[in-house]
Structures are given as C-alpha cells and as structure tokens.
Design a protein around this motif. Structure first.
Motif, PDB file in Angstrom:
ATOM      1  N   VAL A 136      -0.715 -91.444 -14.882  1.00 48.46           N
ATOM      2  CA  VAL A 136      -0.735 -90.187 -14.795  1.00 48.46           C
ATOM      3  C   VAL A 136       0.818 -89.990 -13.853  1.00 48.46           C
ATOM      4  O   VAL A 136       0.758 -90.472 -12.792  1.00 48.46           O
ATOM      5  CB  VAL A 136      -1.476 -89.255 -14.541  1.00 48.46           C
ATOM      6  CG1 VAL A 136      -2.298 -88.692 -16.369  1.00 48.46           C
ATOM      7  CG2 VAL A 136      -2.004 -88.500 -13.613  1.00 48.46           C
ATOM      8  N   VAL A 137       1.538 -89.095 -13.892  1.00 46.69           N
ATOM      9  CA  VAL A 137       2.502 -88.805 -13.065  1.00 46.69           C
ATOM     10  C   VAL A 137       1.624 -87.534 -11.952  1.00 46.69           C
ATOM     11  O   VAL A 137       0.930 -86.314 -12.726  1.00 46.69           O
ATOM     12  CB  VAL A 137       3.493 -87.817 -13.269  1.00 46.69           C
ATOM     13  CG1 VAL A 137       4.672 -87.670 -12.424  1.00 46.69           C
ATOM     14  CG2 VAL A 137       4.340 -89.015 -14.325  1.00 46.69           C
ATOM     15  N   THR A 138       1.912 -87.967 -10.368  1.00 50.72           N
ATOM     16  CA  THR A 138       1.661 -86.877  -9.796  1.00 50.72           C
ATOM     17  C   THR A 138       2.580 -85.866  -9.556  1.00 50.72           C
ATOM     18  O   THR A 138       3.806 -86.048  -8.999  1.00 50.72           O
ATOM     19  CB  THR A 138       0.765 -87.939  -8.297  1.00 50.72           C
ATOM     20  OG1 THR A 138      -0.110 -87.961  -8.859  1.00 50.72           O
ATOM     21  CG2 THR A 138       0.023 -86.363  -7.348  1.00 50.72           C
ATOM     22  N   ARG A 139       2.194 -84.283  -9.647  1.00 51.85           N
ATOM     23  CA  ARG A 139       3.242 -83.132  -8.392  1.00 51.85           C
ATOM     24  C   ARG A 139       2.709 -82.898  -7.111  1.00 51.85           C
ATOM     25  O   ARG A 139       1.247 -82.826  -7.109  1.00 51.85           O
ATOM     26  CB  ARG A 139       3.088 -82.294  -9.829  1.00 51.85           C
ATOM     27  CG  ARG A 139       4.116 -81.350  -9.129  1.00 51.85           C
ATOM     28  CD  ARG A 139       4.294 -79.572  -9.947  1.00 51.85           C
ATOM     29  NE  ARG A 139       5.388 -79.063  -9.681  1.00 51.85           N
ATOM     30  CZ  ARG A 139       4.319 -77.899  -8.500  1.00 51.85           C
ATOM     31  NH1 ARG A 139       3.437 -77.978  -7.927  1.00 51.85           N
ATOM     32  NH2 ARG A 139       6.172 -77.144  -8.446  1.00 51.85           N
ATOM     33  N   GLY A 140       3.764 -83.054  -6.180  1.00 54.44           N
ATOM     34  CA  GLY A 140       3.609 -82.812  -4.642  1.00 54.44           C
ATOM     35  C   GLY A 140       4.236 -82.694  -4.247  1.00 54.44           C
ATOM     36  O   GLY A 140       5.082 -82.200  -4.592  1.00 54.44           O
ATOM     37  N   THR A 141       4.271 -82.709  -2.490  1.00 56.82           N
ATOM     38  CA  THR A 141       5.186 -82.308  -2.376  1.00 56.82           C
ATOM     39  C   THR A 141       5.748 -82.885  -0.750  1.00 56.82           C
ATOM     40  O   THR A 141       4.956 -83.989  -0.993  1.00 56.82           O
ATOM     41  CB  THR A 141       5.068 -80.118  -1.607  1.00 56.82           C
ATOM     42  OG1 THR A 141       4.183 -80.375  -0.261  1.00 56.82           O
ATOM     43  CG2 THR A 141       5.228 -79.355  -2.333  1.00 56.82           C
ATOM     44  N   TYR A 142       7.083 -83.155  -0.759  1.00 57.72           N
ATOM     45  CA  TYR A 142       7.303 -83.750   0.666  1.00 57.72           C
ATOM     46  C   TYR A 142       6.393 -83.299   1.402  1.00 57.72           C
ATOM     47  O   TYR A 142       6.511 -82.716   1.972  1.00 57.72           O
ATOM     48  CB  TYR A 142       8.590 -84.215   0.704  1.00 57.72           C
ATOM     49  CG  TYR A 142       9.272 -85.082  -0.186  1.00 57.72           C
ATOM     50  CD1 TYR A 142       9.100 -87.106  -0.159  1.00 57.72           C
ATOM     51  CD2 TYR A 142       9.871 -84.416  -1.462  1.00 57.72           C
ATOM     52  CE1 TYR A 142       9.884 -87.349  -1.475  1.00 57.72           C
ATOM     53  CE2 TYR A 142      10.300 -85.205  -2.434  1.00 57.72           C
ATOM     54  CZ  TYR A 142       9.907 -86.771  -2.226  1.00 57.72           C
ATOM     55  OH  TYR A 142      11.546 -87.613  -3.271  1.00 57.72           O
TER      56      TYR A 142
END
Length: 143
Positions: A136-142
């Motif tokens: 799956v694609v993970t949504r995070g932040t830099y």
C-alpha cells in the motif's frame, strides 16, 4: 485553504543499489497516486441501494518527463536499470507540495512495469515509466 502549484512537486525512487534518487528535475508529470481501492458489492434482496465492503488496494502510477542519461542520477540510468535489472522492490517518495518539513509525502515500495524513451524530429526526447505498488501507499509528511 491554500492551493498548491505543481512546479514544487518532487519525485524520488531507489536505484538498483537501493539509493533513493531524486529525479524531480526531469519529471513533468506524476499520475495515479495515492491510488485506488477495490470494492466488493454485497447487495442483497431487500436492500434499498448498493452495499459494498472494502477490498484490496491496488495502486499503479506513472511518471513522464525529459530524457537524460546522466550516470546514476538521470532518469534513463535509474529507471532503465530498474526495468531490466530489478530483482527487489524499489522505494519511492512523491511530494505533491514539495519536500519541506510538514508537507504531504506519499511513499511505498514498487516495481517498474514499463519504461520508454520517445523522440520526435520536432520535439525533445522524453521518457515515461509505469509502476506497480507492492503493498500500500503510505501517506505521511516530510520531517
């Protein structure tokens, strides 16, 4: 709510040695991220509308841009090698807003399923590549 211009987007992918290579300076389009989810219909007699249950996430995406064969950093060197010599998944990162601290980052593991270079007598040499996400694609932040 603020709007974002695509000129600040970033894209990076591992090379065959596992080093994350930012190829943003050659990419002018990213399409298909963060992805899609399959739904299985479970509607039965007596239901007043369709009913679904979530299924598997199946994400593929593509990028395209300006051909460059610079060793280790150009998209031809990175993506061409992944297409022909990849024996394990490659990590990717996509920042539609850029890569500064706090900006959204989509990441995951992928396979390169196609890579093509295209040229025309009246235009630049360009490239395109398609990827299949493994997992799956993970949504995070830099950070």
């Amino acid at each position: 709510m603020s709007f974002v211009h695509g000129k600040d987007s970033v894209f990076a992918v591992d090379d065959t040695g596992g080093t994350l290579r930012t190829i943003s300076q050659y990419v002018d389009n990213v399409s298909g991220l963060p992805g899609s989810r399959d739904l299985s219909e479970v509607t039965a007699f007596g239901d007043q509308g369709t009913k679904n249950i979530p299924g598997l996430v199946n994400t593929s995406f593509s990028i395209s841009g300006h051909f460059n064969s610079t060793v280790t950093t150009g998209p031809d060197a990175v993506l061409g090698a992944l297409m022909t010599g990849q024996t394990a998944t490659a990590s990717f990162e996509y920042g539609p807003e850029g890569s500064t601290t706090g900006k959204v980052k989509y990441s995951g593991e992928c396979w390169v399923t196609s890579y093509t270079a295209e040229s025309s007598v009246s235009d630049k040499v360009s490239f395109s590549a398609e990827f299949q996400v493994d997992g799956v694609v993970t949504r995070g932040t830099y950070a």
